[in-house]
Design a protein around this motif. Structure first.
Motif, PDB file in Angstrom:
ATOM      1  N   LEU A 181     -55.422 -16.416  79.303  1.00  0.00           N
ATOM      2  CA  LEU A 181     -56.088 -15.184  80.458  1.00  0.00           C
ATOM      3  C   LEU A 181     -56.015 -14.069  79.395  1.00  0.00           C
ATOM      4  N   GLU A 182     -54.960 -13.751  78.896  1.00  0.00           N
ATOM      5  CA  GLU A 182     -55.173 -12.535  77.969  1.00  0.00           C
ATOM      6  C   GLU A 182     -56.417 -12.602  76.834  1.00  0.00           C
ATOM      7  N   ILE A 183     -56.339 -13.868  76.287  1.00  0.00           N
ATOM      8  CA  ILE A 183     -57.454 -14.049  75.334  1.00  0.00           C
ATOM      9  C   ILE A 183     -58.759 -13.890  76.051  1.00  0.00           C
ATOM     10  N   LYS A 184     -58.958 -14.351  76.886  1.00  0.00           N
ATOM     11  CA  LYS A 184     -60.197 -14.206  77.545  1.00  0.00           C
ATOM     12  C   LYS A 184     -60.578 -12.925  78.066  1.00  0.00           C
ATOM     13  N   THR A 185     -59.542 -12.105  78.437  1.00  0.00           N
ATOM     14  CA  THR A 185     -59.616 -10.822  78.954  1.00  0.00           C
ATOM     15  C   THR A 185     -60.094  -9.921  77.706  1.00  0.00           C
TER      16      THR A 185
END
Length: 394
Positions: A181-185
């Protein structure tokens, strides 16, 4: 000049919506506002980073300072604070932080007596427009505010800040214990904001070293300016440095260990936590000598923020923007507060001392909130009521 009275007032200032950090939902701040009165009618303002330091000021510091010369800061400190080697060794350093909060008021008095703003007392301004980052985080909806609970919603929020306020410096917590989720954001933020925008991240030590290696590897292509406390210790940061070129920062002001281990690269501190403005200036000078950077903390009200503005104005070594949660604060205790940046910056106050004045009605309102609701808890995890979240999250 003599100190005749010291008044401590606890206040709550909520955010428009709480945000997720590693310990749970963070709803706002419970601070102590300090007023130091003198026999010549000059009043100095200070701010404690959390309300319980105000209790220490009331019980231990105020009785020791009645009758003291507020311009003699060394004498005032000697009346209240044991040697730091002893307090650090015994775990009794709360008195140092409490005095650091009150010490702001002594500098405020000094500036008013000498008829000049604080930055001139500190040597003069090398800059007058002080940079701050916008903040983003996963925030549940609250009365029409917040609601940024997906990567796309966080991107929309940052684009709104860019459009409405000219913001191009961004920092945030993407804390859900989910690396993907962090990487995508971050990927979506970089694509939407473009290559020139500053992106800084803060995990509040949520990652294990193993997960941090992976996350930072995936984030490197997105030009991350800094990652704050990606792991829990300096030793783990030093190991992580072997795997990542992204700079690291921390709130833990242990310069000796940072130099010995080679990481972290920056310190992000509240002035009271360092013992006051005087000790902060010494700490920053030591950082400069050792090649470590410095910028200022977030989630402070207008009095501490004014101190940040003056110190950064007078300190050439501080070149990076400081943190801010200004956009989320629904009020303040100073007139015309809270500070809010335009085109990434806020002008240093030109009034005497800290250059801010208390808003009497606001003080009544936010003190009333504290009396009615008690101090705000930033360790609340709705998924596990009554239990503290444990680290690492992943």
């Amino acid at each position: 000049m003599k100190i005749t009275d010291i008044k401590v007032t606890h206040v709550n200032v909520p955010f428009d919506a709480p945000f997720w950090w590693t310990a749970g939902l963070y709803p706002g701040a419970s601070k102590s506002i300090i007023e130091v009165f003198t026999d010549e009618g000059v009043v100095g303002l200070g701010e404690a980073p959390w309300w319980h330091f105000g209790e220490i000021i009331k019980d231990e510091i105020a009785p020791a300072l009645i009758g003291a010369d507020p311009l003699d800061i060394a004498n005032c400190e000697a009346r209240c604070v044991p040697p730091w080697q002893i307090t650090a060794n015994t775990g009794e350093n709360a008195i140092s932080i409490a005095f650091g909060a009150l010490e702001l008021a002594l500098w405020d008095i000094r500036g008013k007596v000498m008829n000049m703003p604080l930055y001139k007392l500190l040597g003069g301004a090398v800059r007058k427009e002080i940079p701050f980052t916008e903040y983003f985080a996963f925030r549940p909806e609250n009365d029409g505010a917040g609601g940024e609970m997906t990567p796309e919603a966080i991107v929309d929020y940052c684009l709104e800040m860019k459009e409405e306020h000219g913001s191009s410096y961004f920092e945030g917590k993407l804390i859900q214990g989910a690396p993907e989720l962090e990487i995508k954001t971050v990927r979506l933020l970089r694509e939407a904001l473009g290559p020139a925008a500053m992106l800084r991240l803060d995990s509040n030590m949520q990652w294990s070293l193993t997960t941090a290696r992976w996350v930072l590897r995936e984030l490197e292509p997105y030009n991350i300016r800094n990652y704050e406390d990606p792991v829990a210790t300096f030793e783990e940061m030093a190991e992580l440095r072997r795997h990542s070129i992204i700079p690291f920062s921390t709130h833990v002001p242990d310069l000796r260990r940072a130099v010995a281990l080679g990481a972290p690269d920056y310190f992000v501190c509240n002035f009271a936590a360092l013992g006051g403005i005087g000790k902060t200036m010494k700490f920053i000078a030591a950082c400069e000598a050792m090649g470590k950077g410095f910028w200022c903390y977030s989630n402070d009200l207008g009095i501490m923020t004014a101190a940040y503005l003056h110190v950064v104005a007078a300190t050439p070594w501080i070149t990076e923007p400081s943190q801010s949660l200004f956009r989320w604060q629904i009020g303040d205790v100073i007139e015309n507060g809270p500070f809010r940046q335009t085109n990434n910056t806020i002008a240093v106050p030109e009034g005497l001392g800290l250059g801010v004045e208390l808003d009497t009605e606001a003080m009544k309102r936010w003190h009333g909130h504290f009396v009615e609701h008690g101090p705000m808890s930033h360790f609340n995890d709705p998924k596990n009521p009554g239990l503290f979240r444990q680290l690492p999250l992943n």
